[in-house]
Write an enzyme that holds these catalytic residues in place. Structure first.
Site, PDB file in Angstrom:
ATOM      1  N   THR A  21      11.641  -8.594   9.914  1.00  0.00           N
ATOM      2  CA  THR A  21      12.069  -8.852  11.158  1.00  0.00           C
ATOM      3  C   THR A  21      11.261 -10.062  11.768  1.00  0.00           C
ATOM      4  O   THR A  21      11.371 -10.658  12.803  1.00  0.00           O
ATOM      5  CB  THR A  21      12.353  -7.687  12.202  1.00  0.00           C
ATOM      6  OG1 THR A  21      13.514  -7.043  11.140  1.00  0.00           O
ATOM      7  CG2 THR A  21      12.657  -7.958  13.469  1.00  0.00           C
ATOM      8  N   SER A  58      12.344  -5.688   4.266  1.00  0.00           N
ATOM      9  CA  SER A  58      11.659  -4.815   3.302  1.00  0.00           C
ATOM     10  C   SER A  58      12.730  -3.642   2.736  1.00  0.00           C
ATOM     11  O   SER A  58      12.330  -3.260   1.714  1.00  0.00           O
ATOM     12  CB  SER A  58      10.993  -3.893   4.311  1.00  0.00           C
ATOM     13  OG  SER A  58      11.561  -3.300   5.414  1.00  0.00           O
TER      14      SER A  58
END
Lengths: 326, 346
Positions: A21, A58
């Protein structure tokens, strides 16, 4: 301290980017170098070199990525001029990658991971400040030899102990009752705590020649759970199992039976607390359950340690000792 | 010792009669015991009645009737036990109007699961209070007797009505839906994380500061009166590089009729898990996404909405709470939209 070849200039910090992000926008993922360029404050605290290892969320990080990242981190830190490393990472698994690096990077130089909850360029994004604070910690003398660190929301956490608790809010990272190691304030980086568990150069794990790690599955415990998923994991080639157990360190009686079976076949089983706080100990010693107790590690951290432990031994006693040290 | 004079003897008699009358006027609280550390000692498990007898303070706050439904550690509690417990409590609260509230003594490990199950299946406004302990009865600084007492006080309190099942330990009152055991052994182990406690149990009185908003007890559609078991739901944990093997195995080999993913905090599995979720969802298996970190709502994110992942989002329920709601939901519907609605409601 490493001597700078650029007297008067800020220290050299290497950014190893993996995505997440912190380098994502509503219109797509950026190269971390683009993100860095858009944060002018960074230039005041460090000279940055940005290198991208992978550009993913992730949830898509793989064990192969971990191995590549650890190897590259070690190489970079051997460069005398580099003061420290920042790893930009997705928020969901940064705690796992951080603990992996804390156990495998053989350097006292700071390895600082950071992540964000709000995409870069969105409203009140935490991305730029987290990026800046991570670089400041990586550039600080005080951050040396504390194992990998996770810096977000102006706080410094030990990689071993931190976990992401809250789905989306900026204060999501928490080391629970062990607390933060220190703060990143406007004026300086301040440490208040030193982690005691061994890490980095004091860990015996050498991943330089490894292409993969032994498979370890996590099996969750809940009222009435049976042994089906433990059996399935071993059938799919799990070399070890982590039980996310009831908080006091137990599974259901049916799971216990299955654990005995798989442990009898030489598959080590580590017991942890699904609630995530406090040490798990053997409260039922007379039953001689064939368990390794996972200290206060969360299930995901215990999995990382067991995967690495299995690269050195399959002996349950030796593994138990590993779980007491790292 | 001097013989007691007549006046003094009468005074004692009057006082004890007064005490007996006072006891008669105290609210009736039913204790439904299941075992657990709260009724365990280093030499073995006790009947909860023996524990109650050893806590004289209980008699000052309620008339107690103790019945044992089972006597096990909470790691041995099964779905069948939940059904028995819910039926028995519904029975007591429906047929014995004098009962002011129910206390369930329970092992510490799964009291949050049993608590939420009862909160969704007991059809009464009367207090259902669960309690547990970290230190065995009669061991050093045991929390068992005080937790027992505080639970009974809450069950006897008017203020505890209509709030769903409650968990009372360590002088605080938590909502069954939101509480979780976080720490291995310490007394402050129960936490509702950022939602906090509903109230306190102090020496002077029981005080509530919060009311839970999610519907419970009489406002749920779940009827377990005739059920002998619940549909199987398995929880699959997420970690870096986890594949879909356990998702497939849960459905294909173990017969799971629904799955809960203990997902990455923002509400996702790994890409390989996503593929497996698509496979099983296409077979009609509902899959609920939760946050392995346990705090905050799991929602579809703007970034991933276009992928149309076939997920039901588990709100802010922990994986084990989402499993209970999914098991109960599956007794009423298999329609993902209807299940989604259930997860938004309870």
């Amino acid at each position: 301290m490493s001597a700078s070849n650029h007297p008067g200039e800020p220290p050299l910090v290497k950014v190893l980017a993996t995505g997440g992000t912190i380098a994502n926008t509503p219109s797509g993922r950026l190269h971390a170098g683009e993100v860095a360029d858009a944060i002018p404050e960074l230039k005041k605290v460090a000279r940055l070199e940005v290198e991208e290892i992978v550009r993913v969320a992730s949830s898509a990080i793989s064990v192969e990525n971990w191995l590549a990242l650890a190897r590259r981190s070690a190489e970079v830190l051997e460069q005398a001029e580099v003061k420290g490393i920042v790893v930009t990472h997705g928020s969901n698994a940064v705690e796992e990658t951080a603990y992996f690096l804390s156990l495998t990077v053989k350097s006292e130089k700071p390895v600082v991971l950071t992540a964000a909850q709000r995409q870069f360029t969105t409203l009140s994004s935490d991305s730029p400040k987290n990026f800046l604070q991570a670089v400041r910690v990586a550039a600080s003398d005080e951050a040396r030899d504390k194992g990998a660190l996770v810096v977000t929301n102006d706080m410094i956490h030990a990689a071993r102990d931190v976990s992401k608790n809250i789905s989306n809010r900026v204060e999501t990272y928490n080391s629970r009752d062990l607390g933060a190691l220190g703060f990143v304030d406007d004026d300086r980086v301040t440490f208040y705590r030193l982690p005691v568990k061994r890490h980095t150069r004091a860990a015996p794990f050498d991943i330089r020649r490894l292409r993969q790690l032994p498979r370890v599955d996590i099996v969750y415990t809940y009222a009435g759970a049976d042994g089906a998923l433990i059996e399935a994991a071993v059938a799919h080639g799990a070399a070890g199992i982590v039980i996310a157990g009831f908080p006091t360190g137990s599974a259901t009686p049916v799971m216990d039976d299955t654990i005995r079976k798989v442990a009898g076949r030489g598959v080590p089983v580590v017991m942890t607390n699904r609630g995530g706080m406090g040490r798990v100990i053997d409260k039922r010693a007379k039953e001689a359950r064939p368990l390794i107790f996972g200290d206060n590690l969360t299930p995901v951290k215990a999995r990382v340690l067991l995967m690495l432990g299995l690269t050195t031994t399959r002996d349950p006693a030796a593994l138990q000792e590993i779980f007491e040290k790292y | 010792m001097r013989p007691i004079g007549r006046c003094a003897a009468l005074a004692i008699l009057a006082a004890s009669l007064g005490a007996a009358e006072a006891q008669d006027r105290l609210p009736l609280v039913k204790v439904v015991a299941t075992g657990g550390t709260i009724a365990n000692t280093p030499s073995g498990r006790l009947h909860a009645g023996e524990v109650a007898e050893a806590i004289p303070q209980l008699k000052q706050v309620a008339r107690l009737e103790v019945e044992e439904v089972m006597r096990v550690g909470s790691s041995s509690i099964k779905v069948e036990n939940w059904l028995t417990l819910a039926r028995r409590i519904n029975d007591i609260l429906a047929r014995e109007p004098e009962v002011k509230g129910v206390v369930v003594t329970h092992g510490s490990n799964t009291v949050e699961e049993t608590g939420y199950f009862l909160s969704l299946t007991v059809k009464s406004d009367k207090p259902v209070v669960l309690t547990a302990a970290q230190r065995q009865f009669r061991t050093l600084s045991s929390d068992s007797p005080k937790n027992f007492l505080q639970a009974v006080r809450v069950a006897a309190a008017d203020e505890a009505r209509g709030k769903g099942a409650l968990i009372v330990t360590n002088d605080v009152i938590n909502a069954a839906r939101d509480v979780t055991k976080t720490m291995t052994y310490r007394l402050e182990t129960y936490s509702s994380h950022d939602l906090g406690v509903l109230g306190y149990v102090d020496e002077d009185r029981v005080t509530f500061y919060r009311v839970p908003l999610k519907p419970h007890t009489r406002a749920t559609p779940f009827d377990v009166t005739r059920l002998q078991k619940l549909p199987r739901v398995d929880i699959i944990y997420t970690a870096v590089d986890t594949d879909g093997a356990l998702i497939d195995a849960a459905v294909a080999h173990a017969g799971a009729e629904g799955l809960v993913i203990a997902g990455f905090p923002t509400g996702s599995g790994t890409p390989a898990m996503d593929e497996a979720v698509k496979r099983v969802a296409a077979q009609g298996i509902p899959v609920v996404m939760t946050n392995r970190g346990g705090v905050g709502r799991s929602t579809e994110t703007a970034a991933r909405a276009k992928e149309a992942r076939p997920l039901i989002f588990g709100d802010n329920l922990t994986p084990q709470k989402a499993r209970i709601l999914l098991m109960l939901a599956l007794t009423t519907t298999r329609d993902p939209a209807a299940i989604r609605q259930i997860f938004e409601t309870y």
